[in-house]
Design a protein around this motif. Structure first.
Motif, PDB file in Angstrom:
ATOM      1  N   GLU A  50       0.875  -1.184   0.000  1.00 48.72           N
ATOM      2  CA  GLU A  50       0.000   0.000   0.000  1.00 48.72           C
ATOM      3  C   GLU A  50       0.901   1.220   0.000  1.00 48.72           C
ATOM      4  N   GLN A 273       3.066   0.007   3.506  1.00 49.36           N
ATOM      5  CA  GLN A 273       2.712  -1.225   4.212  1.00 49.36           C
ATOM      6  C   GLN A 273       2.731  -2.390   3.228  1.00 49.36           C
ATOM      7  N   GLU A 481       0.320  -8.213   8.146  1.00 47.26           N
ATOM      8  CA  GLU A 481       0.662  -6.931   7.530  1.00 47.26           C
ATOM      9  C   GLU A 481       1.820  -6.295   8.283  1.00 47.26           C
ATOM     10  N   ARG A 483       3.777  -2.937   9.073  1.00 47.92           N
ATOM     11  CA  ARG A 483       3.212  -1.597   9.059  1.00 47.92           C
ATOM     12  C   ARG A 483       4.143  -0.475   9.515  1.00 47.92           C
TER      13      ARG A 483
HETATM   14 MG    MG Z   1      -2.779  -1.422   5.465  1.00 48.12          MG
END
Ligand code: MG
Ligand code: ADP
Ligand code: MG
Ligand code: MG
Ligand code: MG
Length: 717
Positions: A50, A273, A481, A483
């Motif tokens: 992302e 991310q 994930e 982050r």
């Molecule tokens: Mg995310």
């Protein structure tokens, strides 16, 4: 940002009455998912990144840069493109989502990438394409930039407005900030409600203080001047404020710190991310744990935030700022007047159930451990490259920080056969209240929906997130994930970090590496990672022996520099003993042709050499892909070695050298304009990094680690 439900958001006074309702149903929803997919297996690696952008407007006549609030308009058109592609039965090139600030856009690849290593070479082109697509919908003067923080955010007149400058409204509205107008918030009901309910739950504005960078002409102590928006307050309060040395109407401002008072200062930052799908839950838990150890290391490497509110900071990262920017804890939860019987004075903590050590945006508080297959199977069940988890490295002693959790939710999960560590994880996330509750979504079908669960889960913004499969989709598995990373200025840098991380996950599972570190040391690392020039100046706790032959038996935690962690002891030591000349690498620095094992000489292998060793063993990539991957590895390695500056160091240098700079820590509008322009010009010219060329040859990290074998020598492509 998780789920973006539409509906009527409840004001805090009402929403809080449904906290238990959301938690109770959220846990039922989780258990429904759990019972359906706990022994799901043979999922494949999928992954995707992302990227968050800001729309920056250049006023070349006035030599001024501002944030443009048109991202939301642009978003609609970008999402329409995506929908059109899907309607034609094609994979969209990119997927677009709103973000907290009206000047932000988030983009992911149209579809996640798969497990074939050749797909790694595609991500950079896709990132370039996303930037193009976004840029194509902007107006003249507007530019899509991947800055972690807009340096002038919160200074006077930093938002582009059609007519009059937009002003903060300290006496009214959502932020009630002295610095950021509410216009900066994305219109979607979720975002203003989030900001307002955090402020109300906390019973006051968020308080963010970042140490200022003391230069030769920075006053000592440095104190916040009273902001111009004080004019919005009544005359008596204003007069009082102006006559005190430290502006009294900024009671939360600390001396020698840059003070910020709104969620936008954190959630208005951009980050990078990466989400990975594991082949089954046990592998997801393993990745969650081992990657958590790496979150501070990647934060330091990706540091990109040396300026806040127009002042040079003594830190290089956004993390503590964003953490404080959404800290919704009541005074009692933060520790004020909290009695021994864990009850809090009603006056300062209505709604308080626990004393809570951290913001809901913070590092993880417990490892998940590997878990045990709940279907009694002994075989891994994952045939994919690098998937196995036979060795259980987890020890309770690594979970050495206080874990606050909801005992009733914990028991409920245990009664439903969720193991202790996973039950504690969710019972910990569920100490929080849901912040945005939509009236229309109060009653849900707990089999078909996971909205209540996601409400709590996706507002626990921790360094790692453990993502269960959604309630409805049958083809998405357990995901984790990562982050912590800051967004990078160039697509090359973002691709390099995303790809390196994917390769590190393959390396961890393939070689069965043990990275476990007591969580208190991971937290210490996270604090160090944010300090100025941490890559070159700080050391980090790390496990000294990580390879399977002694990874489980030799408990030795040592402090190492990022160079040693990434490039290995030999490379780091050689560099120290003889600094490299700018014209190539002296012959004495060439790696030994046959490296010894780490056992023989207490040599830490280094993550990049381990990834090289993995790539050699995997033999799965085309020569052209391998060249691309090697280039990313050379970049990461050079940055870890301090040969290429972080974005933060580069930005700081540009500002310190600017002719207008008065050595007083202040970034003027012209300095910001010149900086953004220099960044934009170079990104547009297609440079890989702004701080110099990626070294063509980095023999020190071309080392291989002998004696390692893939667990699954014949991978399925
Ligand atoms: Mg995310
Ligand atoms: P969030 O904001 O909740 O973290 P997003 O949907 O914005 O989630 O981004 C998630 C990332 O995960 C995207 O890059 C997407 O491509 C990727 N992704 C989607 N499906 C999968 C999957 N099954 N496994 C791994 N990654 C996935
Ligand atoms: Mg986002
Ligand atoms: Mg997202
Ligand atoms: Mg965000």
């Amino acid at each position: 940002m998780g789920l973006l439900s539409l509906g009527t958001p409840l004001p805090w006074a009402e929403a809080k009455q449904y906290s238990d309702h959301v938690r109770q149903n959220g846990i039922v929803q989780f258990l429904n998912i759990w019972n359906r997919v706990k022994s799901r297996r043979r999922d494949k690696l999928y992954w995707g990144d992302e990227i968050e952008y800001m729309v920056v407007h250049f006023d070349h006549d006035a030599q001024k840069v501002r944030l443009s609030l048109r991202a939301s308009d642009v978003l609609e058109r970008l999402q329409a493109l995506e929908a059109d592609a899907l309607a034609r039965g094609e994979a969209p090139e990119a997927s677009w989502k709103p973000e907290f600030a009206r000047y932000m856009l988030e983009a992911t690849p149209g579809l996640p990438y798969g497990s074939h290593l050749d797909e790694l070479a595609q991500i950079e082109a896709n990132m370039r394409r996303r930037r193009q697509l976004g840029q194509a919908h902007l107006r003249p003067g507007e530019v899509l930039m991947s800055l972690t923080n807009f340096p002038m955010l919160g200074t006077d007149d930093f938002l582009r407005a059609a007519f009059e400058p937009l002003r903060p409204t300290p006496a009214a509205g959502i932020f009630q900030s002295f610095f950021v107008p509410d216009d900066a918030i994305t219109g979607h009901a979720r975002f203003p409600t989030l900001a307002k309910n955090i402020r109300e739950r906390r019973t006051g504005k968020v308080a963010i203080n970042v140490p200022i960078f003391h230069d030769t002409h920075t006053p000592r102590p440095w104190r916040e001047p009273c902001p111009p928006s004080l004019a919005a307050l009544d005359a008596a309060r204003r007069a009082q404020a102006l006559h005190t040395p430290l502006c009294e109407l900024l009671p939360d401002a600390l001396e020698d710190h840059i003070y910020m008072d709104a969620m936008c200062f954190g959630m208005g930052c951009s980050c990078l991310q990466v989400t990975f799908q594991a082949c089954r839950i046990e592998e997801a838990r393993k990745l969650y744990d081992h990657l958590a150890v790496l979150t501070p290391v990647f934060l330091a490497l990706s540091a990109g935030t040396p300026v806040f509110r127009g002042h040079l900071a003594d830190v290089d990262c956004r993390w503590n700022v964003i953490s404080a920017s959404v800290d919704d804890r009541t005074p009692c939860e933060r520790g004020a007047r909290h009695n021994a019987d864990r009850r809090c004075d009603a006056a300062v903590g209505s709604g308080t159930r626990f004393k809570i050590a951290k913001s809901r945006y913070d590092s993880i508080d417990s490892y998940l451990g590997p878990g045990h297959p709940t279907d009694g199977s002994e075989t891994p069940g994952c045939t994919e490259l690098g998937s196995h988890y036979e060795t259980d490295y987890y020890r309770d002693a690594y979970n050495d920080i206080e874990l606050t959790y909801d005992p009733e939710i914990y028991q409920r999960l245990r009664d439903a056969s969720v193991d202790e560590l996973l039950a504690k994880h969710y019972a910990h996330l569920f100490i929080r209240d849901p912040l945005v509750v939509f009236r229309e979504l109060l009653d849900q079908d707990n089999v078909k929906s996971s909205d209540h669960f996601e409400n709590i889960q996706s507002t626990n913004w921790q360094t790692m997130r453990f993502k269960p499969p959604p309630a409805t989709s049958s083809d998405i598995g357990w995901r984790v994930e990562f982050r912590s990373m800051e967004i990078q200025l160039t697509d090359f840098e973002n691709a390099a970090f995303a790809v390196f991380l994917v390769l590190v996950t393959r390396m961890i599972v393939s070689f069965n590496v043990n990275l476990y570190l007591p969580l208190s040391q991971v937290d210490e690392n996270l604090a160090r990672a944010q300090r100025r020039d941490a890559v070159r100046q700080e050391t980090f706790w790390f496990r000294r022996h990580i390879l399977p032959k002694d990874g489980n038996t030799r408990e030795h935690f040592a402090e190492m520099g990022i160079d040693e962690i990434i490039n290995g002891t030999r490379a780091a030591q050689a560099r120290k003993s003889r600094p490299e000349s700018p014209h190539g690498t002296p012959s004495s620095l060439r790696p030994p042709t046959t490296a010894t094992t780490d056992d023989e000489a207490d040599v830490f292998p280094g993550l990049v050499p381990l990834v090289h060793t993995f790539l050699d063993a995997a033999q799965q990539v085309t020569p052209s892909t391998r060249r691309t991957l090697d280039r990313y590895l050379r970049f990461v390695s050079a940055r870890a070695a301090g040969r290429l500056p972080t974005n933060a160091m580069w930005i700081r240098q540009q500002l310190l050298r600017h002719p207008d700079y008065r050595h007083d820590s202040v970034v003027t509008p012209t300095m910001a304009y010149d900086l953004c322009r220099a960044i934009h010009d170079q990104v547009e010219a297609g440079v890989d990094t702004l701080g110099g060329d990626v070294p063509e040859l980095e023999p020190l990290v071309a080392q291989r680690i002998p004696g390692l074998q893939l667990r699954h020598p014949s991978p399925q492509p």
